[in-house]
Design an enzyme around this catalytic site. Structure first.
Site, PDB file in Angstrom:
ATOM      1  CB  CYS A 153      65.541  55.469  55.367  1.00  0.00           C
ATOM      2  SG  CYS A 153      64.869  54.615  53.956  1.00  0.00           S
ATOM      3  CB  ILE A 205      63.487  67.503  56.326  1.00  0.00           C
ATOM      4  CG1 ILE A 205      62.771  68.531  55.444  1.00  0.00           C
ATOM      5  CG2 ILE A 205      62.482  66.704  57.177  1.00  0.00           C
ATOM      6  CD1 ILE A 205      61.894  69.525  56.166  1.00  0.00           C
ATOM      7  CG  ASP A 211      60.370  61.659  51.229  1.00  0.00           C
ATOM      8  OD1 ASP A 211      61.275  61.693  52.077  1.00  0.00           O
ATOM      9  OD2 ASP A 211      59.197  61.347  51.502  1.00  0.00           O
ATOM     10  NE  ARG A 260      61.656  50.604  54.294  1.00  0.00           N
ATOM     11  CZ  ARG A 260      61.973  51.882  54.497  1.00  0.00           C
ATOM     12  NH1 ARG A 260      63.183  52.305  54.291  1.00  0.00           N
ATOM     13  NH2 ARG A 260      61.073  52.732  54.914  1.00  0.00           N
ATOM     14  NE  ARG A 271      60.290  57.899  62.224  1.00  0.00           N
ATOM     15  CZ  ARG A 271      60.819  58.400  63.315  1.00  0.00           C
ATOM     16  NH1 ARG A 271      61.793  57.766  63.929  1.00  0.00           N
ATOM     17  NH2 ARG A 271      60.395  59.532  63.813  1.00  0.00           N
ATOM     18  NE  ARG A 319      63.316  58.944  59.869  1.00  0.00           N
ATOM     19  CZ  ARG A 319      62.682  58.306  58.893  1.00  0.00           C
ATOM     20  NH1 ARG A 319      63.266  57.307  58.279  1.00  0.00           N
ATOM     21  NH2 ARG A 319      61.455  58.649  58.552  1.00  0.00           N
ATOM     22  N   PRO A 320      64.277  60.652  66.155  1.00  0.00           N
ATOM     23  CG  PRO A 320      64.422  62.685  67.307  1.00  0.00           C
ATOM     24  CD  PRO A 320      64.787  62.021  66.012  1.00  0.00           C
ATOM     25  CB  ILE A 321      59.540  58.360  68.692  1.00  0.00           C
ATOM     26  CG1 ILE A 321      60.080  57.634  69.932  1.00  0.00           C
ATOM     27  CG2 ILE A 321      59.876  57.557  67.442  1.00  0.00           C
ATOM     28  CD1 ILE A 321      59.298  56.353  70.250  1.00  0.00           C
ATOM     29  CG  ASP A 322      61.726  64.209  70.490  1.00  0.00           C
ATOM     30  OD1 ASP A 322      61.555  63.746  69.337  1.00  0.00           O
ATOM     31  OD2 ASP A 322      62.232  65.333  70.690  1.00  0.00           O
ATOM     32  CE  LYS A 367      57.801  54.724  51.671  1.00  0.00           C
ATOM     33  NZ  LYS A 367      58.146  55.123  53.031  1.00  0.00           N
ATOM     34  CG  ASN A 368      55.653  58.056  52.800  1.00  0.00           C
ATOM     35  OD1 ASN A 368      55.984  56.916  53.161  1.00  0.00           O
ATOM     36  ND2 ASN A 368      56.529  58.971  52.446  1.00  0.00           N
TER      37      ASN A 368
HETATM   38  C1  EPZ Z   1      57.577  61.076  56.892  1.00  0.00           C
HETATM   39  O1  EPZ Z   1      58.483  60.600  57.868  1.00  0.00           O
HETATM   40  C2  EPZ Z   1      57.790  60.198  55.672  1.00  0.00           C
HETATM   41  N1  EPZ Z   1      57.482  58.830  56.036  1.00  0.00           N
HETATM   42  C3  EPZ Z   1      59.211  60.307  55.174  1.00  0.00           C
HETATM   43  O2  EPZ Z   1      59.309  59.572  53.980  1.00  0.00           O
HETATM   44  C4  EPZ Z   1      59.504  61.785  54.868  1.00  0.00           C
HETATM   45  O3  EPZ Z   1      60.870  61.912  54.528  1.00  0.00           O
HETATM   46  C5  EPZ Z   1      59.209  62.660  56.079  1.00  0.00           C
HETATM   47  O4  EPZ Z   1      57.854  62.424  56.538  1.00  0.00           O
HETATM   48  C6  EPZ Z   1      59.350  64.146  55.818  1.00  0.00           C
HETATM   49  O5  EPZ Z   1      58.509  64.525  54.763  1.00  0.00           O
HETATM   50  C7  EPZ Z   1      56.223  58.438  56.069  1.00  0.00           C
HETATM   51  O6  EPZ Z   1      55.282  59.168  55.822  1.00  0.00           O
HETATM   52  C8  EPZ Z   1      55.962  57.003  56.378  1.00  0.00           C
HETATM   53  P1  EPZ Z   1      58.806  63.749  60.183  1.00  0.00           P
HETATM   54  P2  EPZ Z   1      58.350  61.066  59.386  1.00  0.00           P
HETATM   55  O7  EPZ Z   1      58.315  63.319  61.509  1.00  0.00           O
HETATM   56  O8  EPZ Z   1      56.931  61.246  59.710  1.00  0.00           O
HETATM   57  C9  EPZ Z   1      62.072  65.167  63.350  1.00  0.00           C
HETATM   58  C10 EPZ Z   1      60.384  58.220  52.367  1.00  0.00           C
HETATM   59  O9  EPZ Z   1      61.446  58.263  51.694  1.00  0.00           O
HETATM   60  N2  EPZ Z   1      61.330  64.500  64.427  1.00  0.00           N
HETATM   61  O10 EPZ Z   1      57.994  64.735  59.418  1.00  0.00           O
HETATM   62  O11 EPZ Z   1      59.165  60.139  60.187  1.00  0.00           O
HETATM   63  C11 EPZ Z   1      62.708  64.160  62.384  1.00  0.00           C
HETATM   64  O12 EPZ Z   1      63.892  63.605  62.914  1.00  0.00           O
HETATM   65  C12 EPZ Z   1      60.367  58.656  53.777  1.00  0.00           C
HETATM   66  O13 EPZ Z   1      59.314  57.769  51.923  1.00  0.00           O
HETATM   67  C13 EPZ Z   1      61.734  64.665  65.736  1.00  0.00           C
HETATM   68  O14 EPZ Z   1      62.722  65.355  66.018  1.00  0.00           O
HETATM   69  O15 EPZ Z   1      59.074  62.468  59.282  1.00  0.00           O
HETATM   70  C14 EPZ Z   1      62.929  65.012  61.159  1.00  0.00           C
HETATM   71  O16 EPZ Z   1      64.121  65.742  61.291  1.00  0.00           O
HETATM   72  C15 EPZ Z   1      61.614  58.633  54.518  1.00  0.00           C
HETATM   73  N3  EPZ Z   1      61.031  64.039  66.723  1.00  0.00           N
HETATM   74  C16 EPZ Z   1      61.741  65.972  61.201  1.00  0.00           C
HETATM   75  O17 EPZ Z   1      61.208  65.887  62.525  1.00  0.00           O
HETATM   76  C17 EPZ Z   1      59.942  63.266  66.478  1.00  0.00           C
HETATM   77  O18 EPZ Z   1      59.338  62.732  67.425  1.00  0.00           O
HETATM   78  C18 EPZ Z   1      60.612  65.656  60.227  1.00  0.00           C
HETATM   79  O19 EPZ Z   1      60.290  64.276  60.335  1.00  0.00           O
HETATM   80  C19 EPZ Z   1      59.533  63.112  65.139  1.00  0.00           C
HETATM   81  C20 EPZ Z   1      60.235  63.743  64.123  1.00  0.00           C
END
Ligand code: EPZ
Length: 432
Positions: free
Chosen positions: A118, A329, A307, A399, A94, A123-126, A24-25
């Site tokens: 989820c 994480i 995950d 999902r 997401r 889960r910010p997008i900053d 999926k990811n």
């Molecule tokens: C990906 O999410 C995966 N989703 C998630 O899988 C997975 O848990 C995660 O990576 C970590 O491995 C997909 O690939 C679609 P991150 P992503 O940005 O990209 C913080 C599942 O169960 N952050 O690596 O959203 C964030 O809050 C899922 O399949 C910011 O602060 O994860 C987190 O604490 C759920 N600001 C950390 O970074 C931002 O702008 C890592 O998140 C972006 C992220």
């Protein structure tokens, strides 16, 4: 109103062989990346999941023609230049944020809102927005809409404060459409990132270092769609291995990539399972008692994946002794433990640490999936538990898992997906 639930009768050791679904990811960013290409992209081994259907809706709204036949998805850009994703589609998952990079890379403007997904804490997008700004994008927020525009997208040096998977993927996709070179440091190294870069390079992009901490993207190349097979889903693979471990079973996964799963396989061995790999096959046998794992800490790849944290905790609930898990994480990824405690687990959470004191056996209960992997962890626990477990809120599990019940059924699991009346269940006081 009727809803669906999974009804699992535990205590039967899972046995047999299954083929691992596509990831999926990886499928979701690959579908978004197809926006950058002229002509047709044909993705093979795409899992049939609600998140994939949501991504396909977004592509069609943006002006692509996205069609699916079984696990093959075809995406063709029609030349239409719609660059706004409606709020309802953004909130469906997401991964809707994965469209930011490719839309900007192709059209240099984009309007989105906050993505859903989820609830694992904030889960910010900053970081996504900061990275786009570095490439020359101006961003305005008005009435919940995030409007992004750029005269032109320029390659840049970008250093991530933490190795975010999604931000790394978005930067790669935007940079492919930018002029000049982008150097991304402290990039995430998850295998799904290398899969994305492999696809884009096959389409004509020039990306090096994907899967390592520094990724270099030389933008401005003309991309043409191609045929590409999505990598195997390492977290779905871990789910079935954990269920086999919890049930005292013996299974074989084919079509897997053991190299992507080393940290997971190592923990399963530490928990008392016998694990063997041969090419793309993984064997797991758990005939003896489960052992506690003194300390598991979730980390970016190649560390133990967040995950898989809920999944392994469902196994360790019945290990003889104390296991400690630290989640680094996400802030709030222990919601499933309340359901496991309803099934008899002895767990304590303090901040980001969970302490699991093994009990001899879990028992069936009525529980509600809290999130994708949390819901899957309840199923893992249920296969090892005594009696019947009912799991509701299956939209979370749908999902990420293709043919979830059928797959377990083919391993000999006593599982059925059935309808129930929500009001009847309320009367019985069901919930996690
Ligand atoms: C990906 O999410 C995966 N989703 C998630 O899988 C997975 O848990 C995660 O990576 C970590 O491995 C997909 O690939 C679609 P991150 P992503 O940005 O990209 C913080 C599942 O169960 N952050 O690596 O959203 C964030 O809050 C899922 O399949 C910011 O602060 O994860 C987190 O604490 C759920 N600001 C950390 O970074 C931002 O702008 C890592 O998140 C972006 C992220």
């Amino acid at each position: 109103m009727t809803e669906e639930m999974l009804q699992i009768t535990g205590g039967i050791p899972l046995q047999g062989e299954i083929t691992v679904q596509g990831a999926k990811n990886s499928a979701l960013p690959l579908m978004a990346a197809a926006l950058l290409c002229e002509g047709e992209t044909v993705l093979k081994r795409v899992p049939q999941l609600s998140d994939v259907y949501a991504a396909s809706r977004i592509l069609n709204r943006l002006g692509c023609r996205c069609t699916a036949e079984g696990s093959t998805v075809s995406i063709r850009h029609s030349g239409a230049e719609n660059c706004e994703i409606p709020d309802a589609d953004m909130r469906a998952m997401r991964s809707s944020i994965m469209f930011l990079g490719p839309i900007l890379g192709r059209m240099h403007r984009c309007t989105i809102t906050m993505p859903g997904g989820c609830e694992l804490g904030p889960r910010p997008i900053d970081m996504h927005l900061a990275a786009m700004r570095r490439m020359g994008v101006q961003i305005f927020e008005d009435g919940g809409k995030i409007r992004c525009t750029a005269e032109k997208l320029s390659g840049a040096r970008i250093h991530l404060p933490l190795p975010s998977v999604g931000v790394t993927e978005n930067v790669i996709m935007a940079a492919v459409g930018a002029e000049g070179e982008t150097v991304l440091t402290n990039a995430a190294r998850e295998p799904e990132i290398a899969d994305l870069a492999n696809y884009l390079n096959q389409c004509g992009a020039d990306i090096s270092g994907a899967g390592e901490s520094t990724v270099v993207i030389r933008g401005g190349k003309k991309l043409t769609g191609t045929e590409y097979a999505v990598m195997p889903d390492r977290i779905a693979a871990m789910t079935y291995l954990c269920a086999a471990a919890a049930s005292g079973g013996s299974i074989c996964l084919s079509g897997a990539n053991p190299r992507d799963m080393e940290s997971c396989l190592h923990v399963l061995e530490a928990a008392g399972c016998t694990v063997g790999c041969c090419g793309s096959r993984i064997f797991l046998d758990r005939s003896g008692a489960l052992k506690p794992v003194p300390y598991i800490c979730t980390m970016p790849y190649p560390g133990f994946p967040t995950d898989a944290q809920a999944l392994i905790s469902a196994v360790l609930c019945t290990a003889k002794g104390t296991s400690v898990i630290e989640e680094t994480i996400f802030e709030s990824r222990y919601k499933h433990l309340a359901a496991l405690m309803r099934m008899g687990a002895n767990a304590r959470v303090s901040g980001r640490t969970a302490v699991l004191q093994g009990v001899p056996r879990l028992h069936g209960a009525s529980v509600e999936a809290t999130d994708l992997r949390g819901g899957a962890a309840m199923a893992v626990a249920a296969f090892g538990a005594e009696g019947v477990t009912d799991i509701t809120a299956l939209h979370h599990i749908d999902r990420g898992y293709e043919h979830f019940a059928e797959t377990f059924h083919s391993l000999g699991g006593a599982v059925r997906r059935c309808r129930f009346s929500a009001s009847e269940r309320e009367k019985q006081g069901v919930g996690a």
